[in-house]
Motif scaffolding. Structure first.
Motif, PDB file in Angstrom:
ATOM      1  N   GLU A 267      -5.911 -34.514  71.726  1.00  0.00           N
ATOM      2  CA  GLU A 267      -5.903 -35.064  70.368  1.00  0.00           C
ATOM      3  C   GLU A 267      -7.099 -34.545  69.574  1.00  0.00           C
ATOM      4  O   GLU A 267      -8.168 -34.273  70.145  1.00  0.00           O
ATOM      5  CB  GLU A 267      -5.931 -36.587  70.423  1.00  0.00           C
ATOM      6  N   PRO A 268      -6.931 -34.390  68.277  1.00  0.00           N
ATOM      7  CA  PRO A 268      -8.051 -33.955  67.440  1.00  0.00           C
ATOM      8  C   PRO A 268      -9.261 -34.873  67.601  1.00  0.00           C
ATOM      9  O   PRO A 268      -9.114 -36.088  67.789  1.00  0.00           O
ATOM     10  CB  PRO A 268      -7.468 -34.043  66.027  1.00  0.00           C
ATOM     11  N   SER A 269     -10.424 -34.260  67.539  1.00  0.00           N
ATOM     12  CA  SER A 269     -11.750 -34.890  67.668  1.00  0.00           C
ATOM     13  C   SER A 269     -12.133 -35.183  69.120  1.00  0.00           C
ATOM     14  O   SER A 269     -13.286 -35.543  69.373  1.00  0.00           O
ATOM     15  CB  SER A 269     -11.870 -36.179  66.845  1.00  0.00           C
ATOM     16  N   GLN A 270     -11.192 -35.015  70.045  1.00  0.00           N
ATOM     17  CA  GLN A 270     -11.510 -35.252  71.451  1.00  0.00           C
ATOM     18  C   GLN A 270     -12.162 -34.022  72.073  1.00  0.00           C
ATOM     19  O   GLN A 270     -12.318 -32.990  71.414  1.00  0.00           O
ATOM     20  CB  GLN A 270     -10.242 -35.647  72.211  1.00  0.00           C
ATOM     21  N   THR A 271     -12.511 -34.155  73.344  1.00  0.00           N
ATOM     22  CA  THR A 271     -13.117 -33.054  74.076  1.00  0.00           C
ATOM     23  C   THR A 271     -12.107 -32.448  75.031  1.00  0.00           C
ATOM     24  O   THR A 271     -11.491 -33.162  75.828  1.00  0.00           O
ATOM     25  CB  THR A 271     -14.354 -33.521  74.858  1.00  0.00           C
ATOM     26  N   LEU A 272     -11.957 -31.153  74.927  1.00  0.00           N
ATOM     27  CA  LEU A 272     -11.077 -30.399  75.819  1.00  0.00           C
ATOM     28  C   LEU A 272     -11.861 -30.039  77.080  1.00  0.00           C
ATOM     29  O   LEU A 272     -12.989 -29.533  76.988  1.00  0.00           O
ATOM     30  CB  LEU A 272     -10.621 -29.118  75.123  1.00  0.00           C
ATOM     31  N   SER A 273     -11.283 -30.307  78.222  1.00  0.00           N
ATOM     32  CA  SER A 273     -11.923 -29.955  79.493  1.00  0.00           C
ATOM     33  C   SER A 273     -10.954 -29.159  80.354  1.00  0.00           C
ATOM     34  O   SER A 273      -9.838 -29.612  80.616  1.00  0.00           O
ATOM     35  CB  SER A 273     -12.345 -31.222  80.243  1.00  0.00           C
ATOM     36  N   LEU A 274     -11.386 -27.992  80.764  1.00  0.00           N
ATOM     37  CA  LEU A 274     -10.585 -27.133  81.625  1.00  0.00           C
ATOM     38  C   LEU A 274     -11.395 -26.731  82.854  1.00  0.00           C
ATOM     39  O   LEU A 274     -12.615 -26.621  82.795  1.00  0.00           O
ATOM     40  CB  LEU A 274     -10.154 -25.873  80.882  1.00  0.00           C
ATOM     41  N   THR A 275     -10.682 -26.505  83.926  1.00  0.00           N
ATOM     42  CA  THR A 275     -11.291 -26.045  85.169  1.00  0.00           C
ATOM     43  C   THR A 275     -10.666 -24.729  85.572  1.00  0.00           C
ATOM     44  O   THR A 275      -9.455 -24.527  85.402  1.00  0.00           O
ATOM     45  CB  THR A 275     -11.088 -27.079  86.286  1.00  0.00           C
ATOM     46  N   CYS A 276     -11.484 -23.856  86.099  1.00  0.00           N
ATOM     47  CA  CYS A 276     -10.997 -22.590  86.651  1.00  0.00           C
ATOM     48  C   CYS A 276     -11.397 -22.548  88.126  1.00  0.00           C
ATOM     49  O   CYS A 276     -12.588 -22.507  88.447  1.00  0.00           O
ATOM     50  CB  CYS A 276     -11.609 -21.417  85.910  1.00  0.00           C
TER      51      CYS A 276
ATOM     52  N   VAL B 193     -12.464 -31.061  69.011  1.00  0.00           N
ATOM     53  CA  VAL B 193     -11.422 -30.062  68.804  1.00  0.00           C
ATOM     54  C   VAL B 193     -10.598 -30.371  67.548  1.00  0.00           C
ATOM     55  O   VAL B 193     -10.469 -31.526  67.122  1.00  0.00           O
ATOM     56  CB  VAL B 193     -10.506 -29.942  70.033  1.00  0.00           C
ATOM     57  N   THR B 194     -10.072 -29.313  66.978  1.00  0.00           N
ATOM     58  CA  THR B 194      -9.167 -29.390  65.832  1.00  0.00           C
ATOM     59  C   THR B 194      -7.925 -28.573  66.166  1.00  0.00           C
ATOM     60  O   THR B 194      -7.912 -27.840  67.167  1.00  0.00           O
ATOM     61  CB  THR B 194      -9.828 -28.821  64.570  1.00  0.00           C
ATOM     62  N   PRO B 195      -6.894 -28.651  65.342  1.00  0.00           N
ATOM     63  CA  PRO B 195      -5.703 -27.826  65.613  1.00  0.00           C
ATOM     64  C   PRO B 195      -6.011 -26.337  65.694  1.00  0.00           C
ATOM     65  O   PRO B 195      -5.265 -25.589  66.348  1.00  0.00           O
ATOM     66  CB  PRO B 195      -4.795 -28.159  64.428  1.00  0.00           C
ATOM     67  N   GLU B 196      -7.103 -25.899  65.073  1.00  0.00           N
ATOM     68  CA  GLU B 196      -7.486 -24.477  65.161  1.00  0.00           C
ATOM     69  C   GLU B 196      -7.939 -24.077  66.565  1.00  0.00           C
ATOM     70  O   GLU B 196      -8.090 -22.884  66.856  1.00  0.00           O
ATOM     71  CB  GLU B 196      -8.597 -24.177  64.162  1.00  0.00           C
ATOM     72  N   ASP B 197      -8.172 -25.048  67.415  1.00  0.00           N
ATOM     73  CA  ASP B 197      -8.528 -24.751  68.806  1.00  0.00           C
ATOM     74  C   ASP B 197      -7.293 -24.608  69.695  1.00  0.00           C
ATOM     75  O   ASP B 197      -7.432 -24.356  70.896  1.00  0.00           O
ATOM     76  CB  ASP B 197      -9.438 -25.851  69.356  1.00  0.00           C
TER      77      ASP B 197
ATOM     78  N   TRP C 257      -8.245 -11.918  86.016  1.00  0.00           N
ATOM     79  CA  TRP C 257      -7.908 -12.932  85.022  1.00  0.00           C
ATOM     80  C   TRP C 257      -7.060 -14.017  85.665  1.00  0.00           C
ATOM     81  O   TRP C 257      -6.261 -13.748  86.578  1.00  0.00           O
ATOM     82  CB  TRP C 257      -7.077 -12.315  83.895  1.00  0.00           C
ATOM     83  N   GLY C 258      -7.212 -15.215  85.146  1.00  0.00           N
ATOM     84  CA  GLY C 258      -6.247 -16.245  85.468  1.00  0.00           C
ATOM     85  C   GLY C 258      -4.991 -16.030  84.636  1.00  0.00           C
ATOM     86  O   GLY C 258      -4.958 -15.177  83.738  1.00  0.00           O
ATOM     87  N   GLN C 259      -3.975 -16.797  84.916  1.00  0.00           N
ATOM     88  CA  GLN C 259      -2.713 -16.627  84.191  1.00  0.00           C
ATOM     89  C   GLN C 259      -2.771 -17.245  82.800  1.00  0.00           C
ATOM     90  O   GLN C 259      -1.915 -16.958  81.950  1.00  0.00           O
ATOM     91  CB  GLN C 259      -1.567 -17.242  84.977  1.00  0.00           C
ATOM     92  N   GLY C 260      -3.761 -18.074  82.566  1.00  0.00           N
ATOM     93  CA  GLY C 260      -3.894 -18.716  81.269  1.00  0.00           C
ATOM     94  C   GLY C 260      -3.208 -20.070  81.235  1.00  0.00           C
ATOM     95  O   GLY C 260      -2.228 -20.299  81.945  1.00  0.00           O
ATOM     96  N   THR C 261      -3.742 -20.940  80.397  1.00  0.00           N
ATOM     97  CA  THR C 261      -3.139 -22.250  80.236  1.00  0.00           C
ATOM     98  C   THR C 261      -3.073 -22.590  78.744  1.00  0.00           C
ATOM     99  O   THR C 261      -4.047 -22.391  78.007  1.00  0.00           O
ATOM    100  CB  THR C 261      -3.921 -23.335  81.007  1.00  0.00           C
ATOM    101  N   GLN C 262      -1.923 -23.028  78.317  1.00  0.00           N
ATOM    102  CA  GLN C 262      -1.722 -23.376  76.911  1.00  0.00           C
ATOM    103  C   GLN C 262      -2.342 -24.731  76.632  1.00  0.00           C
ATOM    104  O   GLN C 262      -2.057 -25.710  77.343  1.00  0.00           O
ATOM    105  CB  GLN C 262      -0.230 -23.407  76.584  1.00  0.00           C
ATOM    106  N   VAL C 263      -3.154 -24.785  75.601  1.00  0.00           N
ATOM    107  CA  VAL C 263      -3.707 -26.059  75.143  1.00  0.00           C
ATOM    108  C   VAL C 263      -3.334 -26.234  73.671  1.00  0.00           C
ATOM    109  O   VAL C 263      -3.601 -25.347  72.848  1.00  0.00           O
ATOM    110  CB  VAL C 263      -5.236 -26.121  75.301  1.00  0.00           C
ATOM    111  N   THR C 264      -2.729 -27.333  73.377  1.00  0.00           N
ATOM    112  CA  THR C 264      -2.347 -27.659  72.004  1.00  0.00           C
ATOM    113  C   THR C 264      -3.153 -28.863  71.541  1.00  0.00           C
ATOM    114  O   THR C 264      -3.255 -29.865  72.267  1.00  0.00           O
ATOM    115  CB  THR C 264      -0.845 -27.983  71.923  1.00  0.00           C
ATOM    116  N   VAL C 265      -3.728 -28.724  70.359  1.00  0.00           N
ATOM    117  CA  VAL C 265      -4.474 -29.836  69.778  1.00  0.00           C
ATOM    118  C   VAL C 265      -3.596 -30.467  68.701  1.00  0.00           C
ATOM    119  O   VAL C 265      -3.280 -29.833  67.690  1.00  0.00           O
ATOM    120  CB  VAL C 265      -5.815 -29.380  69.178  1.00  0.00           C
ATOM    121  N   SER C 266      -3.202 -31.682  68.946  1.00  0.00           N
ATOM    122  CA  SER C 266      -2.291 -32.360  68.028  1.00  0.00           C
ATOM    123  C   SER C 266      -2.323 -33.852  68.305  1.00  0.00           C
ATOM    124  O   SER C 266      -2.527 -34.295  69.443  1.00  0.00           O
ATOM    125  CB  SER C 266      -0.867 -31.831  68.201  1.00  0.00           C
ATOM    126  N   SER C 267      -2.074 -34.600  67.259  1.00  0.00           N
ATOM    127  CA  SER C 267      -1.978 -36.054  67.434  1.00  0.00           C
ATOM    128  C   SER C 267      -0.517 -36.458  67.644  1.00  0.00           C
ATOM    129  O   SER C 267      -0.226 -37.630  67.835  1.00  0.00           O
ATOM    130  CB  SER C 267      -2.563 -36.767  66.216  1.00  0.00           C
TER     131      SER C 267
END
Length: 120
Positions: A13-22, A87-91, A110-120
């Motif tokens: 969600e917007p304004s939250q913190t995105l956390s990813l692990t590799c 985060v914002t939708p631009e992220d 490289w990893g295969q990648g993971t899609q992250v969508t920022v949206s409410s």
């Protein structure tokens, strides 16, 4: 053969913190001369380097994202993490982890990648 696998929530969600692990296998993140990096690609745009952490744990961050970005690692689990705050939708992007070889300055794994969508 090094393998890298990103994991984390696909929706933030917007304004939250995105956390990813590799999670890295087939090689240690403490091996000299490698930089373990986060790179993203927003839809319809090019790749953007976000930051890296080297074998000693020193971090390097894209100045345009530095205020919101934190990169860390857990050597016992051989993984690195990315946190992107406010985060914002631009992220919205595909987020990749990749290994930069410091002797050739090429990203060799490289990893295969993971899609992250920022949206409410």
């Amino acid at each position: 053969q090094v393998q890298m696998q990103e994991s984390g929530p696909g929706l933030v969600e917007p304004s939250q913190t995105l956390s990813l692990t590799c999670t890295v296998s087939g090689g240690s993140i403490t091996t000299d001369y490698y930089y373990w990096s986060w790179i993203r690609q927003p839809p319809g745009k090019g790749l953007e380097w976000m930051g890296s952490i080297d074998s000693s744990g020193s971090t390097y961050t894209n100045p345009s994202l530095a205020r919101r970005t934190s990169i860390s690692r857990d050597t016992s689990k051989n993984h690195l993490t990315l946190q992107l705050s406010s985060v914002t939708p631009e992220d919205t992007a595909v987020y990749y982890c990749a290994r930069l070889d410091g002797s050739t300055w090429y990203y060799d794994y490289w990893g295969q990648g993971t899609q992250v969508t920022v949206s409410s």
